[in-house]
Motif scaffolding. Structure first.
Motif, PDB file in Angstrom:
ATOM      1  N   PHE A   1      -9.163  17.176   2.088  1.00 12.98           N
ATOM      2  CA  PHE A   1      -8.357  16.275   2.913  1.00 12.98           C
ATOM      3  C   PHE A   1      -7.308  17.044   3.703  1.00 12.98           C
ATOM      4  CE2 PHE A   1     -10.054  13.449  -0.321  1.00 12.98           C
ATOM      5  CZ  PHE A   1     -10.419  12.329   0.425  1.00 12.98           C
ATOM      6  N   ALA A   2      -6.984  16.492   4.883  1.00  9.24           N
ATOM      7  CA  ALA A   2      -5.941  17.066   5.739  1.00  9.24           C
ATOM      8  C   ALA A   2      -5.326  15.941   6.555  1.00  9.24           C
ATOM      9  CB  ALA A   2      -6.522  18.139   6.653  1.00  9.24           C
ATOM     10  N   GLU A   3      -4.183  16.249   7.163  1.00  4.68           N
ATOM     11  CA  GLU A   3      -3.500  15.290   8.027  1.00  4.68           C
ATOM     12  C   GLU A   3      -3.468  15.834   9.445  1.00  4.68           C
ATOM     13  OE1 GLU A   3       0.352  14.314   6.381  1.00  4.68           O
ATOM     14  OE2 GLU A   3      -0.425  14.541   4.315  1.00  4.68           O
ATOM     15  N   VAL A   4      -3.746  14.953  10.421  1.00  5.06           N
ATOM     16  CA  VAL A   4      -3.741  15.349  11.829  1.00  5.06           C
ATOM     17  C   VAL A   4      -2.945  14.326  12.623  1.00  5.06           C
ATOM     18  CG1 VAL A   4      -6.008  16.452  11.554  1.00  5.06           C
ATOM     19  CG2 VAL A   4      -5.858  14.112  12.446  1.00  5.06           C
ATOM     20  N   ASP A   5      -2.571  14.705  13.827  1.00  4.43           N
ATOM     21  CA  ASP A   5      -1.864  13.774  14.712  1.00  4.43           C
ATOM     22  C   ASP A   5      -2.746  12.547  14.957  1.00  4.43           C
ATOM     23  OD1 ASP A   5       0.347  15.409  14.928  1.00  4.43           O
ATOM     24  OD2 ASP A   5      -0.352  16.385  16.775  1.00  4.43           O
ATOM     25  N   ASP A   6      -2.122  11.378  14.917  1.00  2.91           N
ATOM     26  CA  ASP A   6      -2.843  10.126  15.108  1.00  2.91           C
ATOM     27  C   ASP A   6      -2.778   9.727  16.573  1.00  2.91           C
ATOM     28  OD1 ASP A   6      -3.930   7.597  15.083  1.00  2.91           O
ATOM     29  OD2 ASP A   6      -2.836   6.919  13.326  1.00  2.91           O
ATOM     30  N   PRO A   7      -3.897   9.789  17.306  1.00  2.00           N
ATOM     31  CA  PRO A   7      -3.853   9.473  18.738  1.00  2.00           C
ATOM     32  C   PRO A   7      -3.617   7.994  19.044  1.00  2.00           C
ATOM     33  CG  PRO A   7      -6.116   9.870  18.047  1.00  2.00           C
ATOM     34  CD  PRO A   7      -5.234  10.210  16.874  1.00  2.00           C
ATOM     35  N   SER A   8      -3.687   7.141  18.019  1.00  2.00           N
ATOM     36  CA  SER A   8      -3.466   5.707  18.252  1.00  2.00           C
ATOM     37  C   SER A   8      -1.983   5.339  18.197  1.00  2.00           C
ATOM     38  CB  SER A   8      -4.240   4.865  17.240  1.00  2.00           C
ATOM     39  OG  SER A   8      -3.733   5.045  15.931  1.00  2.00           O
ATOM     40  N   ASN A   9      -1.135   6.295  17.769  1.00  2.00           N
ATOM     41  CA  ASN A   9       0.318   6.025  17.703  1.00  2.00           C
ATOM     42  C   ASN A   9       0.995   6.299  19.036  1.00  2.00           C
ATOM     43  OD1 ASN A   9       0.170   5.264  15.052  1.00  2.00           O
ATOM     44  ND2 ASN A   9       0.745   7.272  14.234  1.00  2.00           N
TER      45      ASN A   9
ATOM     46  N   ARG B   1       0.842  -1.189   0.000  1.00  2.00           N
ATOM     47  CA  ARG B   1       0.000   0.000   0.000  1.00  2.00           C
ATOM     48  C   ARG B   1       0.879   1.241   0.000  1.00  2.00           C
ATOM     49  NH1 ARG B   1      -4.593  -1.911   4.431  1.00  2.00           N
ATOM     50  NH2 ARG B   1      -5.358  -3.682   3.198  1.00  2.00           N
ATOM     51  N   PRO B   2       0.977   1.913  -1.127  1.00  2.00           N
ATOM     52  CA  PRO B   2       1.813   3.112  -1.176  1.00  2.00           C
ATOM     53  C   PRO B   2       1.221   4.216  -0.309  1.00  2.00           C
ATOM     54  CG  PRO B   2       0.519   2.890  -3.189  1.00  2.00           C
ATOM     55  CD  PRO B   2       0.318   1.623  -2.412  1.00  2.00           C
ATOM     56  N   THR B   3       2.096   5.015   0.271  1.00  2.00           N
ATOM     57  CA  THR B   3       1.632   6.132   1.086  1.00  2.00           C
ATOM     58  C   THR B   3       1.258   7.319   0.201  1.00  2.00           C
ATOM     59  OG1 THR B   3       3.896   6.942   1.370  1.00  2.00           O
ATOM     60  CG2 THR B   3       3.036   5.441   3.053  1.00  2.00           C
ATOM     61  N   VAL B   4       0.425   8.182   0.736  1.00  2.00           N
ATOM     62  CA  VAL B   4      -0.010   9.380   0.026  1.00  2.00           C
ATOM     63  C   VAL B   4       0.119  10.566   0.966  1.00  2.00           C
ATOM     64  CG1 VAL B   4      -1.643   8.100  -1.411  1.00  2.00           C
ATOM     65  CG2 VAL B   4      -2.418   9.091   0.747  1.00  2.00           C
ATOM     66  N   THR B   5      -0.143  11.736   0.441  1.00  2.00           N
ATOM     67  CA  THR B   5      -0.263  12.940   1.260  1.00  2.00           C
ATOM     68  C   THR B   5      -1.633  13.544   1.017  1.00  2.00           C
ATOM     69  OG1 THR B   5       0.577  14.490  -0.400  1.00  2.00           O
ATOM     70  CG2 THR B   5       2.217  13.359   0.984  1.00  2.00           C
ATOM     71  N   ALA B   6      -2.078  14.352   1.966  1.00  2.00           N
ATOM     72  CA  ALA B   6      -3.351  15.039   1.788  1.00  2.00           C
ATOM     73  C   ALA B   6      -3.312  15.956   0.579  1.00  2.00           C
ATOM     74  CB  ALA B   6      -3.700  15.823   3.050  1.00  2.00           C
TER      75      ALA B   6
ATOM     76  N   PRO C   1      -2.776   4.798   4.183  1.00  2.00           N
ATOM     77  CA  PRO C   1      -1.537   5.188   4.871  1.00  2.00           C
ATOM     78  C   PRO C   1      -1.002   6.517   4.351  1.00  2.00           C
ATOM     79  CG  PRO C   1      -1.100   3.414   3.302  1.00  2.00           C
ATOM     80  CD  PRO C   1      -2.592   3.612   3.320  1.00  2.00           C
ATOM     81  N   VAL C   2      -0.581   7.355   5.279  1.00  2.00           N
ATOM     82  CA  VAL C   2      -0.085   8.690   4.958  1.00  2.00           C
ATOM     83  C   VAL C   2       1.426   8.716   5.160  1.00  2.00           C
ATOM     84  CG1 VAL C   2      -0.231  11.144   5.577  1.00  2.00           C
ATOM     85  CG2 VAL C   2      -2.280   9.722   5.626  1.00  2.00           C
ATOM     86  N   ALA C   3       2.136   9.354   4.242  1.00  2.00           N
ATOM     87  CA  ALA C   3       3.603   9.363   4.271  1.00  2.00           C
ATOM     88  C   ALA C   3       4.145   9.905   5.588  1.00  2.00           C
ATOM     89  CB  ALA C   3       4.132  10.178   3.091  1.00  2.00           C
ATOM     90  N   SER C   4       3.461  10.864   6.181  1.00  2.00           N
ATOM     91  CA  SER C   4       3.923  11.485   7.418  1.00  2.00           C
ATOM     92  C   SER C   4       3.681  10.610   8.647  1.00  2.00           C
ATOM     93  CB  SER C   4       3.213  12.827   7.616  1.00  2.00           C
ATOM     94  OG  SER C   4       1.809  12.619   7.793  1.00  2.00           O
ATOM     95  N   GLY C   5       2.884   9.545   8.481  1.00  2.00           N
ATOM     96  CA  GLY C   5       2.496   8.738   9.630  1.00  2.00           C
ATOM     97  C   GLY C   5       1.321   9.315  10.387  1.00  2.00           C
ATOM     98  N   HIS C   6       0.787  10.425   9.907  1.00  2.00           N
ATOM     99  CA  HIS C   6      -0.370  11.052  10.545  1.00  2.00           C
ATOM    100  C   HIS C   6      -1.661  10.347  10.129  1.00  2.00           C
ATOM    101  CE1 HIS C   6       1.917  15.123  11.149  1.00  2.00           C
ATOM    102  NE2 HIS C   6       2.301  14.183  11.995  1.00  2.00           N
ATOM    103  N   LEU C   7      -2.761  10.814  10.662  1.00  2.00           N
ATOM    104  CA  LEU C   7      -4.086  10.285  10.336  1.00  2.00           C
ATOM    105  C   LEU C   7      -4.719  11.156   9.247  1.00  2.00           C
ATOM    106  CD1 LEU C   7      -6.499   8.367  11.041  1.00  2.00           C
ATOM    107  CD2 LEU C   7      -7.204  10.093  12.739  1.00  2.00           C
ATOM    108  N   LEU C   8      -5.212  10.521   8.201  1.00  2.00           N
ATOM    109  CA  LEU C   8      -5.884  11.239   7.118  1.00  2.00           C
ATOM    110  C   LEU C   8      -7.339  11.486   7.489  1.00  2.00           C
ATOM    111  CD1 LEU C   8      -5.561  12.265   4.126  1.00  2.00           C
ATOM    112  CD2 LEU C   8      -6.566  10.061   3.460  1.00  2.00           C
ATOM    113  N   VAL C   9      -7.780  12.724   7.350  1.00  2.00           N
ATOM    114  CA  VAL C   9      -9.182  13.073   7.584  1.00  2.00           C
ATOM    115  C   VAL C   9      -9.702  13.860   6.393  1.00  2.00           C
ATOM    116  CG1 VAL C   9      -8.921  13.118  10.105  1.00  2.00           C
ATOM    117  CG2 VAL C   9      -8.688  15.238   8.796  1.00  2.00           C
ATOM    118  N   SER C  10     -11.020  13.840   6.221  1.00  3.05           N
ATOM    119  CA  SER C  10     -11.668  14.678   5.217  1.00  3.05           C
ATOM    120  C   SER C  10     -12.738  15.514   5.892  1.00  3.05           C
ATOM    121  CB  SER C  10     -12.287  13.837   4.104  1.00  3.05           C
ATOM    122  OG  SER C  10     -13.333  13.019   4.616  1.00  3.05           O
ATOM    123  N   VAL C  11     -12.998  16.672   5.313  1.00  2.00           N
ATOM    124  CA  VAL C  11     -14.055  17.565   5.790  1.00  2.00           C
ATOM    125  C   VAL C  11     -14.952  17.879   4.602  1.00  2.00           C
ATOM    126  CG1 VAL C  11     -14.590  19.774   6.879  1.00  2.00           C
ATOM    127  CG2 VAL C  11     -12.493  18.555   7.511  1.00  2.00           C
TER     128      VAL C  11
END
Length: 376
Positions: free
Chosen positions: A368-376, A38-43, A337-347
């Protein structure tokens, strides 16, 4: 029957004097199989893809809940969907996209209408969440069962973006074979019709973890802008069996929805539609804090589906009720999966004047945006 005309775009429910012929389903193109990794992406990459998309039957749409199928493809479910004017009606209550990499295929029916038919002549079905149930003993081995929770909704006559009434929850059940076309098998009522504006709106988020299918609901309380959050669970292999549902009452799972107690209170509360997912045995809620009028996306994390929940400010997303440019219904997409390791969200985005969206559909597409992933 046209329920409303918004921005010059008709939104219609079908007249049903005779039983309709069974719908057949097709995808508008054959996308290549996803890669084994699964290749990573960015928002930013996703936003560019969305901005430049020009799908004839998907020009704009809100919600955009997602899930990954067993074959690696992604399924996206949308509520009100604007299409090019070569399709009539131009606005339908729901749509589904299947994506593989940057290839997007639209799920279409033999009638070229909504992929989940209108509930009645008055009620449309707005998807609110989606979950994939695997290894269902009632379907062929390897076939996914796609459960799309929907809000049965009556649009108002004024044509306003916010003029609608929630009546109840339905579930649309699709089966998907590996590499195949999602096919609607059934739509059934989860809760009966009720115009009560203070009822629990079940299905605003769903998630699967271990043997359980968790169904979350939100409820408006009095004049408070934030909503309460509730949770129920049912065995993943028998979700339609009402006798096996349990509703969390603050201490234990009880058989009646009347015994349910909120797991997050209404002050400040959550928004109407939200997402809940599980990662590394951590349950994560993604929502506006303070209701749909809130200006910030938050995540809440807990080791249990019932809380207690720890809030984390994640992203500024002005509600826009003072500007007429709305941002609402934030949802997490942990399966991407996001390249930064963050959580991907959409609004979701929309405007008070849907003529704007017709002229510029990008104003009605998720951001789309990236936010801190609280599960990490």
């Amino acid at each position: 029957m046209c329920l409303a005309t918004v921005g010059g775009v008709a939104a219609c429910a079908s007249e049903r004097s005779d039983p309709p012929a069974p719908l057949t389903y097709r995808l508008t193109q054959d996308c290549p199989a996803p890669p084994s990794h699964r290749p990573t992406v960015t928002a930013d990459q996703l936003n560019r893809i969305v901005d430049h998309s020009d799908l004839p039957a998907w020009q704009a749409g809100d919600i955009g809940a997602s899930a990954r199928l067993s074959d690696g493809r992604l399924v996206w479910v949308f509520a009100d969907t604007l299409r090019k004017d070569s399709y009539q009606p131009q606005l339908v209550a729901n749509s589904i996209l299947i994506t593989s990499g940057d290839c997007a295929a639209q799920l279409m029916t033999s009638e070229d209408g909504p992929v989940i038919p209108d509930a009645t002549q008055q009620e449309v079905l707005w998807p609110t969440s989606v979950a994939v149930l695997r290894n269902d003993p009632q379907v062929a081995k390897g076939t996914d069962v796609l459960v799309v929770a929907c809000a049965r909704t009556v649009r108002g006559g004024s044509g306003g973006t916010l003029d609608f009434t929630f009546y109840g929850t339905s579930a649309a059940v699709f089966t998907v074979q590996p590499g195949g076309v999602p096919t609607l098998e059934d739509v059934y009522e989860v809760t009966p019709d009720s115009p009560d504006e203070h009822q629990v709106q079940w299905g605003q988020a769903t998630t699967v973890h271990g043997p359980w299918f968790y169904v979350y609901g939100t409820r408006a309380k009095g004049s408070e802008l934030g909503r309460e959050l509730y949770v129920a669970r049912v065995p993943v292999d028998d979700p339609r069996n009402r006798s096996r549902w349990g509703f969390w009452n603050g201490h234990e799972w009880r058989p009646s929805p009347d015994q349910a107690s909120p797991v997050i209170g209404s002050d400040p509360g959550v928004s109407q539609t939200l997402s809940v997912h599980v990662d590394h045995d951590t349950y994560v809620v993604t929502s506006k804090r303070g209701g749909d009028l809130g200006d910030f996306v938050y995540t809440w994390d807990s080791p249990r589906p019932t809380g207690p929940w720890h809030p984390n400010q994640a992203l500024e997303a002005p509600a826009g009720f003072d500007t007429g440019h709305y941002q609402y219904a934030p949802l997490a997409h942990p399966e991407i999966p996001v390249a930064s390791g963050h959580l991907l969200v959409s609004v979701s985005q929309n405007t008070a004047d849907l003529d704007e969206v017709v002229r510029d559909p990008a104003k009605g597409r998720p951001l789309f945006a990236e936010v801190d992933d609280p599960s990490n």
